[in-house]
Design an enzyme around this catalytic site. Structure first.
Site, PDB file in Angstrom:
ATOM      1  N   ASP A   1       0.887  -1.157   0.000  1.00 15.24           N
ATOM      2  CA  ASP A   1       0.000   0.000   0.000  1.00 15.24           C
ATOM      3  C   ASP A   1       0.927   1.209   0.000  1.00 15.24           C
ATOM      4  OD1 ASP A   1      -2.210   1.697   0.210  1.00 15.24           O
ATOM      5  OD2 ASP A   1      -2.188   1.608   2.396  1.00 15.24           O
TER       6      ASP A   1
ATOM      7  N   GLU B   1      -1.140  -1.036  -5.010  1.00 15.24           N
ATOM      8  CA  GLU B   1      -2.350  -0.260  -5.278  1.00 15.24           C
ATOM      9  C   GLU B   1      -2.058   0.833  -6.307  1.00 15.24           C
ATOM     10  OE1 GLU B   1      -6.002   1.497  -2.707  1.00 15.24           O
ATOM     11  OE2 GLU B   1      -4.018   2.131  -2.051  1.00 15.24           O
TER      12      GLU B   1
ATOM     13  N   ASP C   1      -2.658   0.801   7.041  1.00 13.01           N
ATOM     14  CA  ASP C   1      -1.795   0.654   5.871  1.00 13.01           C
ATOM     15  C   ASP C   1      -1.323  -0.797   5.727  1.00 13.01           C
ATOM     16  OD1 ASP C   1      -1.524   3.597   5.125  1.00 13.01           O
ATOM     17  OD2 ASP C   1      -0.885   3.598   7.208  1.00 13.01           O
TER      18      ASP C   1
END
Length: 163
Positions: free
Chosen positions: A7, A68, A141
């Site tokens: 992430d 991501e 996260d």
């Protein structure tokens, strides 16, 4: 077969290494929320992120990176910083010959919950049901990185097993 899931960010980077199994739930091998200090220059923060990702790759030897994609944001300063952090991470993964898979937030939500507009709470509640986690997760996260990894395994799992 192991994958590295990230992430991306420049202040906080969620990192997870997930092992694909064929007989039971996939296993979380490693996860953390790597933080950089606002007291150092932005290029130094990117360097630290790159070094941390490289360290994880060397230690756990994943075959792929799941990261991501930026979807949209209203804060242009933040989106530029996150884009540069993503670039650093993707560069390190490519340099280490990892296959690279990118997913948008709606794709991640669909893979984890079955609903592309799922709330963060829905995603957080589903992740532990989909993977064996033998530690306390203290950061959104970190949990997001795990969800990104699960998305990769759901979308690319068969292909990754046969690499």
């Amino acid at each position: 077969m192991k994958i590295l899931a990230i992430d991306p960010g420049f202040e906080r980077v969620g990192i997870a290494v997930i092992k694909k199994t064929t007989t039971k739930k996939d296993i979380l091998i490693y996860s953390t929320c790597f933080k950089t200090s606002a007291k150092i220059s932005f290029p130094e923060r990117l360097r630290n992120i790159g070094l941390e990702v490289e360290k994880v790759i060397k230690k756990y030897k994943p075959i792929a990176l799941s990261i991501e994609k930026l979807y949209f944001t209203t804060n242009q300063k933040t989106v530029m910083g996150v884009s540069e952090a993503r670039g650093t991470i993707i560069y390190v993964a490519a340099k280490n010959n990892l296959s690279i898979y990118e997913y948008t937030p709606p794709q991640i939500k669909i893979a984890v919950t079955g609903y592309g507009k799922a709330s963060k709470e829905m995603v957080m509640s589903m992740v532990p049901k989909l993977i064996d986690i033998n530690k306390e997760i203290n950061s959104d996260d970190e949990l997001d990185a795990i969800a990104i990894g699960l998305t990769c395994l759901a979308c690319e799992g068969f292909q990754l097993i046969h690499k």
